[in-house]
Write a protein that holds these residues in place. Structure first.
Motif, PDB file in Angstrom:
ATOM      1  N   VAL A 199      -7.559  -1.780   2.460  1.00 48.47           N
ATOM      2  CA  VAL A 199      -6.439  -0.862   2.223  1.00 48.47           C
ATOM      3  C   VAL A 199      -6.352  -0.445   0.750  1.00 48.47           C
ATOM      4  CG1 VAL A 199      -3.916  -0.670   2.241  1.00 48.47           C
ATOM      5  CG2 VAL A 199      -5.106  -1.714   4.194  1.00 48.47           C
ATOM      6  N   TRP A 212       3.667  -2.287  -3.961  1.00 47.00           N
ATOM      7  CA  TRP A 212       2.265  -2.755  -3.993  1.00 47.00           C
ATOM      8  C   TRP A 212       1.707  -2.768  -5.420  1.00 47.00           C
ATOM      9  CZ3 TRP A 212       3.455  -3.911   0.514  1.00 47.00           C
ATOM     10  CH2 TRP A 212       3.735  -2.989   1.518  1.00 47.00           C
ATOM     11  N   GLU A 234     -10.032   4.866   6.194  1.00 41.01           N
ATOM     12  CA  GLU A 234      -9.916   6.215   6.771  1.00 41.01           C
ATOM     13  C   GLU A 234      -9.903   7.262   5.656  1.00 41.01           C
ATOM     14  OE1 GLU A 234      -7.974   3.598   7.655  1.00 41.01           O
ATOM     15  OE2 GLU A 234      -9.104   3.245   9.502  1.00 41.01           O
ATOM     16  N   ASN A 275      -7.041  -3.941 -13.614  1.00 41.42           N
ATOM     17  CA  ASN A 275      -6.380  -2.626 -13.690  1.00 41.42           C
ATOM     18  C   ASN A 275      -6.197  -2.190 -15.130  1.00 41.42           C
ATOM     19  OD1 ASN A 275      -6.201  -2.263 -10.981  1.00 41.42           O
ATOM     20  ND2 ASN A 275      -4.046  -2.840 -10.806  1.00 41.42           N
ATOM     21  N   GLY A 295       1.588   6.466  -0.138  1.00 44.00           N
ATOM     22  CA  GLY A 295       0.463   5.540  -0.284  1.00 44.00           C
ATOM     23  C   GLY A 295      -0.813   6.350  -0.264  1.00 44.00           C
TER      24      GLY A 295
HETATM   25  C1  LIG Z   1      -3.999  -5.674  -2.268  1.00 47.50           C
HETATM   26  C2  LIG Z   1      -3.429  -4.345  -2.623  1.00 47.50           C
HETATM   27  C3  LIG Z   1      -3.214  -4.015  -3.953  1.00 47.50           C
HETATM   28  C4  LIG Z   1      -2.655  -2.790  -4.307  1.00 47.50           C
HETATM   29  N1  LIG Z   1      -2.417  -2.529  -5.623  1.00 47.50           N
HETATM   30  C5  LIG Z   1      -1.823  -1.350  -5.973  1.00 47.50           C
HETATM   31  C6  LIG Z   1      -1.483  -1.085  -7.325  1.00 47.50           C
HETATM   32  O1  LIG Z   1      -1.724  -1.911  -8.215  1.00 47.50           O
HETATM   33  N2  LIG Z   1      -0.879   0.077  -7.633  1.00 47.50           N
HETATM   34  C7  LIG Z   1      -0.601   1.024  -6.691  1.00 47.50           C
HETATM   35  O2  LIG Z   1      -0.080   2.073  -7.034  1.00 47.50           O
HETATM   36  N3  LIG Z   1      -0.900   0.801  -5.372  1.00 47.50           N
HETATM   37  C8  LIG Z   1      -1.501  -0.367  -5.002  1.00 47.50           C
HETATM   38  N4  LIG Z   1      -1.796  -0.608  -3.664  1.00 47.50           N
HETATM   39  C9  LIG Z   1      -1.387   0.378  -2.680  1.00 47.50           C
HETATM   40  C10 LIG Z   1      -2.512   1.090  -1.963  1.00 47.50           C
HETATM   41  O3  LIG Z   1      -3.073   2.074  -2.799  1.00 47.50           O
HETATM   42  C11 LIG Z   1      -1.942   1.686  -0.678  1.00 47.50           C
HETATM   43  O4  LIG Z   1      -1.494   0.627   0.128  1.00 47.50           O
HETATM   44  C12 LIG Z   1      -2.949   2.501   0.094  1.00 47.50           C
HETATM   45  O5  LIG Z   1      -3.293   3.661  -0.616  1.00 47.50           O
HETATM   46  C13 LIG Z   1      -2.444   2.884   1.490  1.00 47.50           C
HETATM   47  O6  LIG Z   1      -1.170   3.431   1.454  1.00 47.50           O
HETATM   48  P1  LIG Z   1      -0.033   2.880   2.428  1.00 47.50           P
HETATM   49  O7  LIG Z   1       0.046   1.434   2.262  1.00 47.50           O
HETATM   50  O8  LIG Z   1       1.195   3.678   2.169  1.00 47.50           O
HETATM   51  O9  LIG Z   1      -0.526   3.179   3.880  1.00 47.50           O
HETATM   52  P2  LIG Z   1      -0.406   4.570   4.652  1.00 47.50           P
HETATM   53  O10 LIG Z   1      -0.804   5.673   3.769  1.00 47.50           O
HETATM   54  O11 LIG Z   1       0.920   4.659   5.312  1.00 47.50           O
HETATM   55  O12 LIG Z   1      -1.508   4.360   5.760  1.00 47.50           O
HETATM   56  C14 LIG Z   1      -1.261   3.763   7.024  1.00 47.50           C
HETATM   57  C15 LIG Z   1      -2.414   4.091   7.942  1.00 47.50           C
HETATM   58  O13 LIG Z   1      -2.499   5.506   8.103  1.00 47.50           O
HETATM   59  C16 LIG Z   1      -3.809   5.930   7.815  1.00 47.50           C
HETATM   60  N5  LIG Z   1      -3.781   7.276   7.218  1.00 47.50           N
HETATM   61  C17 LIG Z   1      -2.961   7.761   6.260  1.00 47.50           C
HETATM   62  N6  LIG Z   1      -3.304   9.020   5.945  1.00 47.50           N
HETATM   63  C18 LIG Z   1      -4.376   9.341   6.705  1.00 47.50           C
HETATM   64  C19 LIG Z   1      -5.194  10.499   6.830  1.00 47.50           C
HETATM   65  N7  LIG Z   1      -5.015  11.596   6.102  1.00 47.50           N
HETATM   66  N8  LIG Z   1      -6.202  10.438   7.722  1.00 47.50           N
HETATM   67  C20 LIG Z   1      -6.423   9.327   8.471  1.00 47.50           C
HETATM   68  N9  LIG Z   1      -5.683   8.229   8.408  1.00 47.50           N
HETATM   69  C21 LIG Z   1      -4.668   8.230   7.529  1.00 47.50           C
HETATM   70  C22 LIG Z   1      -4.324   4.911   6.813  1.00 47.50           C
HETATM   71  O14 LIG Z   1      -5.725   4.888   6.784  1.00 47.50           O
HETATM   72  C23 LIG Z   1      -3.752   3.634   7.362  1.00 47.50           C
HETATM   73  O15 LIG Z   1      -4.567   3.141   8.382  1.00 47.50           O
HETATM   74  C24 LIG Z   1      -2.333  -1.848  -3.297  1.00 47.50           C
HETATM   75  C25 LIG Z   1      -2.556  -2.170  -1.953  1.00 47.50           C
HETATM   76  C26 LIG Z   1      -3.083  -3.395  -1.612  1.00 47.50           C
HETATM   77  C27 LIG Z   1      -3.295  -3.717  -0.166  1.00 47.50           C
END
Ligand SMILES: Cc1cc2nc3c(=O)[nH]c(=O)nc-3n(C[C@H](O)[C@H](O)[C@H](O)COP(=O)(O)OP(=O)(O)OC[C@H]3O[C@@H](n4cnc5c(N)ncnc54)[C@H](O)[C@@H]3O)c2cc1C
Lengths: 375, 406
Positions: free
Chosen positions: B372, B164, B378, B97, B139
């Protein structure tokens, strides 16, 4: 605003076609868009003609069809990369012509396995379009269980089932046991029967031989090597047709999804359809890069050709089938009509996907190459 | 079309090889990783020492101009370096990163004195950076950020929670997106900052991942003070800064995809027996070997195409999203099938079934995260559908309204 972009001069990772090659592709594309129209393809579909003569004439006259045949034999002397792009356009526009029979298969078998005299005699006639040639090089998968053709050194006996363009062709190159045999189809003792194809725009025929004069192209081990080499090349070229067809049916489906409304919105705004089309695109692009890699291996005559060809064949076959099937689904009921072109792509995907053996046979070949390589 | 090194590239490769031979150790086993047997602190120290050497030789930012600590090299040289380095025991994730997204963002948006203060140290691994975008309610929908940034004179006061955050527990600085205006629509009220991870009020709590590791964290911010000089880009211009960060992520074509999974699959299939015969002889196994290759090599080739476009001066577009989409799912499918090769025994952990299985098991447990992180499958498909195929955006009702009314 951003970082100064890195300095890209002198970079030679060059996994793409050249500008000249792209220009040729554009010309072919424009020509086919104007000539290989739905109405034209449907003349062949309806059985009014064995192939589309205007499209064939143009492909020949432009030097596109004979791109990979050296000038000494009447070809354009360009190369395989050019022929690959011609194939992509032929696939995109569903060109109903004997390109694969005459050029990917028969001309290639002559080029790789023919004697100088055989090449001189036949290749110029193929290149000029005066003669359509075809080939049936044997497949591991069969149902009709036709007994092998018998060749005694000068005459041929027996039957070749499902020969592509078998009615239009004047020359055939056939596997007969250990031998690769060349037959002038105007000779005595040739009997042809038209067969119905699932893709009627690409007709087949059964050829029956009774004491037909024929000559050996190659025999034994060498014959088998040539068959393998020709099939690998054809796998790459057909992959380009498949990639072209798959890209086109995705375009058509995307456009339709922007026009058609349901529940007060464009159907293309439903995420189920958006993701479906993203999937089609992803598979299409994977197929495309495997086809490109195959093109490189073919043009460079690289040792990786068997692996690259099998990869291209499997990726492109699965991508085109998937795109054609889902394309109809995206259209809904209208996609199931004879009038819409969707089924032409579905039919063509069936034809191309089985012409030189199914994806399953090729996937096993790919596995074989990978396992050998890892040993 | 060709895949050969030009004479200049071959010369560069030879140079890189010689340097790696003198400064690192080649991997002995395919699944050997950097710092095996070291505890976290010792591993971090070793990683920093390595990065310092690499930066000194100019390999930390090959494509950056010399005056910024780079080599002024080409994208292809960067790729050549990565290809060669892959055979050596070097740290993989620690600086990712930092080098891939944070430092380029600093180089683009920070004040000159901050660039001077941080870029060289960052490249040398002396300072490590993390990315603090995601929050419990933001996210996929990054615009939903609720961490507040309130301006007081020439300072900003931050309160809220990030989640995260990869590497936060060993990082020195981070780039952080916060809401500075609640009356503007969602994406227009955000501002990007440099956060000192050691500043008073920053509390870091590791999160226990399903893979058993703790690589990402929750980061709580309680009245954390950030000088206005540490703002990146204009106030309320944070969305644009974030897009530039993500653009750098996309420019980092290549990433960390394993490229030999089909070989590992073949290796395991040779060692397993199905009905008394080597599993590799079974047609179903052979099919999956071929499919594994098609996905993996396909991703590599798509990257090669992206590089070709780069070399012609075209920035990689949204179509590069398919590499991550395909690679993460392929990793999951291939690892899953590999474990199945051993039948009931394949459900044993590597401690019990054997070291041969460690790599695939790690992959299997890590793959859900890969699908993810950096945008879910998605979201990637939405990007392809909308930005590549031109299909309509999602219907949403949060674009125009002031954020506080959502
Ligand atoms: C190993 C790992 C490392 C990470 N490192 C970082 C980091 O260093 N810095 C940082 O800022 N973040 C980090 N992340 C966060 C990552 O960017 C988010 O977890 C990711 O963007 C998904 O957001 P969420 O977890 O809130 O899931 P959500 O957004 O809540 O998603 C949940 C579900 O809803 C679906 N969904 C959401 N919106 C839509 C849409 N418009 N259409 C269809 N489906 C949808 C998603 O596909 C998923 O299946 C990390 C995540 C992981 C797993």
């Amino acid at each position: 605003m951003c970082l100064p972009l890195p300095n890209f001069q002198d970079v030679t990772v060059n996994f793409d076609f050249s500008d000249d090659q792209r220009r040729l592709q554009d010309e072919v594309r424009k020509m086919l868009a104007a000539t290989s129209t739905s109405a034209e393809v449907r003349k062949v579909l309806a059985g009014r003609t064995a192939y589309s003569e205007p499209v064939w004439r143009k492909l020949i006259d432009m030097g596109a069809a004979a791109a990979a045949i050296p000038e000494t034999y009447g070809g354009a002397g360009l190369g395989y990369l050019e022929l690959c792009l011609v194939a992509e356009e032929a696939g995109r526009h569903l060109a109903a012509v004997p390109l694969s029979s005459s050029f990917y298969l028969a001309a290639e078998a002559l080029l790789k396995g023919g004697s100088e005299a055989q090449k001189q005699r036949w290749l110029p006639r193929i290149a000029s379009g005066e003669l359509i040639a075809t080939a049936a090089l044997g497949a591991g998968e069969t149902y009709l269980a036709t007994p092998a053709l018998r060749f005694d050194g000068s005459t041929l006996n027996g039957k070749a089932a499902a020969v592509p363009d078998g009615i239009a062709a004047g020359l055939a190159i056939l596997s007969a046991g250990e031998d690769l045999v060349l037959v002038d189809l105007d000779s005595s003792g040739v009997d042809r029967r038209a067969l119905a194809s699932l893709d009627p725009t690409r007709p087949h025929a059964e050829l029956n031989f009774r004491d037909t004069p024929a000559e050996r192209l190659q025999g034994g081990r060498q014959g088998a090597d040539i068959v393998a080499r020709v099939l690998n090349g054809a796998a790459v070229l057909l992959a380009f047709e498949q990639v072209g067809g798959a890209a086109r049916i995705l375009d058509i489906s995307r456009d339709y999804s922007l026009e058609r409304k349901a529940f007060g919105r464009q159907i293309g705004s439903f995420q189920a359809l958006k993701h479906k089309m993203a999937d089609i695109y992803t598979r299409n692009e994977l197929a495309r890069v495997h086809a490109y890699y195959g093109a490189w291996a073919l043009a460079a005559d690289a040792p990786a050709l068997p692996l690259a060809a099998a990869a291209a064949r499997v990726a492109a076959t699965t991508a085109f089938k998937h795109a054609a099937e889902e394309g109809i689904e995206i259209h809904g009921g209208i996609g199931f009509t004879w009038e819409m072109d969707c089924h032409l792509y579905l039919r063509r995907s069936r034809h191309l996907g089985q012409l030189i053996g199914s994806e399953h046979a090729w996937r096993d070949r790919l596995a074989h190459e990978l396992i050998e390589e890892a040993a | 079309m060709d895949f050969k090194d030009s004479p200049e590239e071959a010369a560069y490769r030879a140079e890189v090889r010689a340097w790696l031979q003198a400064n690192s150790q080649p991997r002995q086993r395919a699944d050997q990783v950097f710092g095996e047997g070291l505890d976290d602190a010792a591993k971090l120290a070793a990683a920093k020492a390595w990065q310092a050497r690499k930066a000194q030789a100019g390999y930390a930012a090959i494509t950056w101009p010399k005056e910024m600590g780079g080599q002024g090299g080409t994208a292809m040289q960067e790729v050549i370096y990565k290809q060669e380095e892959a055979g050596y025991l070097v740290p993989r994730m620690i600086f990712e990163n930092s080098l891939g997204q944070c430092l380029p963002t600093i180089a683009t948006w920070a004040l000159p004195e901050l660039k001077a203060r941080h870029l060289a140290k960052g490249l040398a691994g002396e300072e490590i950076w993390c990315q603090l975008f995601s929050e419990p309610a933001a996210g996929s929908d990054t615009g939903g950020i609720r961490t507040r940034a309130d301006q007081q004179g020439d300072q900003w006061i931050l309160n809220g929670q990030k989640v995260w955050t990869s590497g936060a527990h060993f990082c020195d600085y981070g780039i952080l997106l916060a809401r500075s205006d609640w009356d503007k629509p969602k994406q227009e009220g955000l501002t990007m900052f440099i956060l000192d991870m050691k500043a008073p009020g920053v509390e870091i709590r590791p999160i226990h991942q399903m893979s058993g590791d703790a690589e990402f964290n929750e980061v709580f911010l309680n009245d954390v003070r950030i000088a206005d000089t540490h703002r990146l880009g204009p106030a309320c211009g944070g969305w644009k800064v974030m897009l530039s960060t993500l653009m750098h992520e996309r420019l980092a074509v290549g990433g960390h995809l394993p490229t030999d999974l089909h070989k590992r699959l073949i290796d395991l299939a040779r060692k397993c027996r199905w009905n008394g015969k080597p599993a590799i002889d079974d047609a179903r196994v052979r099919e999956r070997v071929a499919d594994a290759f098609l996905l993996q090599h396909g991703v590599e080739l798509i990257i090669a195409r992206g590089l070709t476009a780069l070399s012609k001066g075209k920035a990689p577009g949204p179509e590069m999203s398919i590499t991550k989409l395909v690679a993460a799912k392929a990793m999951q499918d291939i690892a899953s099938f590999a474990l199945e090769l051993a039948g009931p025994e394949g459900a044993l952990s590597h401690e019990s079934i054997g070291q041969d299985w460690h790599y695939m098991q790690r992959l299997w447990l890590g793959a859900p995260g890969a699908r993810v992180a950096g945008g879910t499958d998605e979201i990637m498909k939405n990007v392809i559908a909308e930005r590549v195929l031109g299909l309509p955006g999602e219907i949403r009702n949060d674009r125009k309204a002031p954020f506080r009314e959502l």
